[in-house]
Design an enzyme around this catalytic site. Structure first.
Site, mmCIF file in Angstrom:
data_model
loop_
_atom_site.group_PDB
_atom_site.id
_atom_site.type_symbol
_atom_site.label_atom_id
_atom_site.label_comp_id
_atom_site.label_asym_id
_atom_site.label_seq_id
_atom_site.Cartn_x
_atom_site.Cartn_y
_atom_site.Cartn_z
ATOM 1 N N HIS A 109 40.858 57.541 67.914
ATOM 2 C CA HIS A 109 41.740 57.913 69.020
ATOM 3 C C HIS A 109 42.114 56.692 69.861
ATOM 4 C CE1 HIS A 109 43.891 60.494 71.723
ATOM 5 N NE2 HIS A 109 43.423 59.730 72.694
ATOM 6 N N HIS A 130 43.519 51.778 78.554
ATOM 7 C CA HIS A 130 44.940 51.699 78.918
ATOM 8 C C HIS A 130 45.259 50.521 79.834
ATOM 9 C CE1 HIS A 130 45.988 55.280 76.811
ATOM 10 N NE2 HIS A 130 45.102 55.989 77.471
ATOM 11 N N HIS A 175 50.341 59.500 73.592
ATOM 12 C CA HIS A 175 50.173 60.154 72.292
ATOM 13 C C HIS A 175 51.527 60.434 71.643
ATOM 14 C CE1 HIS A 175 46.157 61.752 74.109
ATOM 15 N NE2 HIS A 175 46.151 60.441 73.927
ATOM 16 N N ASP A 206 45.845 55.539 70.948
ATOM 17 C CA ASP A 206 46.259 55.156 72.304
ATOM 18 C C ASP A 206 46.881 53.760 72.327
ATOM 19 O OD1 ASP A 206 45.451 57.454 73.648
ATOM 20 O OD2 ASP A 206 43.493 56.636 74.216
#
Ligand SMILES: [Zn+2]
Length: 304
Positions: A245, A272, A89, A249
């Protein structure tokens, strides 16, 4: 035509930037539950973005793909058994502000989650001010498409002169379901549409996560909490806050390339771990297409 456009593309550069003054922020780590202080310090051109463990003799961990050590639920960078977790972030905000060179001092193992979004980090950088360093950095523009597909998940890059991030998610949950978002990379656009989007977690996963040493600092103050029916701590900041969001990321994970990138990136149900494989593949393509620049970017710290 081909030659002229190639020449133009290969000479795409932007100004290197750092911050104007030291700024700091404190808070709890989402996964570790440990309070840390993060200080951003300006550095000269060419130093890159580096995490510095202030509590461990200033051990330096470059914010580069080569430093990633863990990718479960958050992105961790590390060196010699020392790590800094949940970097994405903060790195997303740094990317959005065009900062290429900054030291990120931290006195513990995890970047504070603050409110779960990138907005506090945008405000922090705004308070510090941004300045150009009088040097340029080459923008990475991959010439051939790159794609990773794993079952119903995928991520793809197609060449473009701009950075565009498109994301699709599909959660089996009444509040989320299918969401998609198209983000044209630009600072004010990020500030308004992406930076405020908070991380999210499911009550049903909490016990499992905590048993694995994760989510220990998670609370209704710093993430969107979902039970089986809906959002426990509403209201949402956007009705499609979840997919926004994911873009936040992704941008943070792209920071680990070590230089600005352009291209149209389309992600479908990624996360991720997939972002990281994708960055690794981009770096391999870059090394093949322009060996000198790509190698330098991943070893930026070797001279520091
Ligand atoms: Zn996140």
């Amino acid at each position: 035509m081909a030659l002229a456009s190639l020449k133009a593309e290969s000479s795409m550069h932007v100004q290197r930037k750092t911050i104007k003054s030291n700024v700091s922020i404190t808070g709890i780590g989402l996964h570790s539950g440990i309070y840390t202080k993060v200080e951003l310090h300006p550095v000269p051109a060419g130093r890159g973005i580096t995490f510095v463990r202030a509590d461990l003799h200033g051990l330096r961990i470059p914010a580069l793909q080569a430093s990633t050590t863990a990718l479960d639920y958050a992105t961790t960078v590390g060196k010699d058994d020392v790590a800094v977790g949940t970097v994405e972030h903060l790195l997303s905000a740094i990317m959005a502000c065009g900062i290429t060179d900054v030291d990120i001092l931290i006195d513990g193992p995890e970047v504070p989650i603050v409110d779960g979004s990138a907005l506090p980090f945008m405000h922090l950088i705004d308070a510090a001010g941004v300045r150009e360093l009088g040097a340029e950095i080459p923008v990475l523009r991959i010439k051939d498409p790159i794609e990773i597909v794993e079952g119903d998940k995928s991520i793809r890059l197609t060449p473009s002169n701009r950075l565009v991030l498109k994301y699709k998610i599909d959660f089996d949950h009444p509040q989320i379901g299918k969401e998609s978002f198209h983000f044209d990379f630009e600072h004010d656009n990020f500030l308004r549409k992406i930076a405020p989007a908070r991380t999210f977690g499911f009550m049903r996963d909490v016990e499992k996560l905590r048993a694995a040493g994760l989510a220990r600092g998670g609370s209704v103050e710093n993430c969107i909490v979902l039970d089986d029916k809906g959002v426990v701590n509403g209201p949402l900041r956007f009705k499609d806050e979840f997919v926004r969001h994911k873009i936040l990321d992704l941008l943070g994970d792209l920071a680990l390339i070590g230089r600005p990138i352009v291209g149209e990136i389309t992600a479908n149900r990624a996360g991720h771990a997939m972002h990281s494989k994708f960055v690794a593949q981009i770096l391999r393509a870059a090394a093949a297409e322009e060996p000198a620049k790509a190698v330098r970017s991943q070893t930026a710290e070797s001279f520091a």
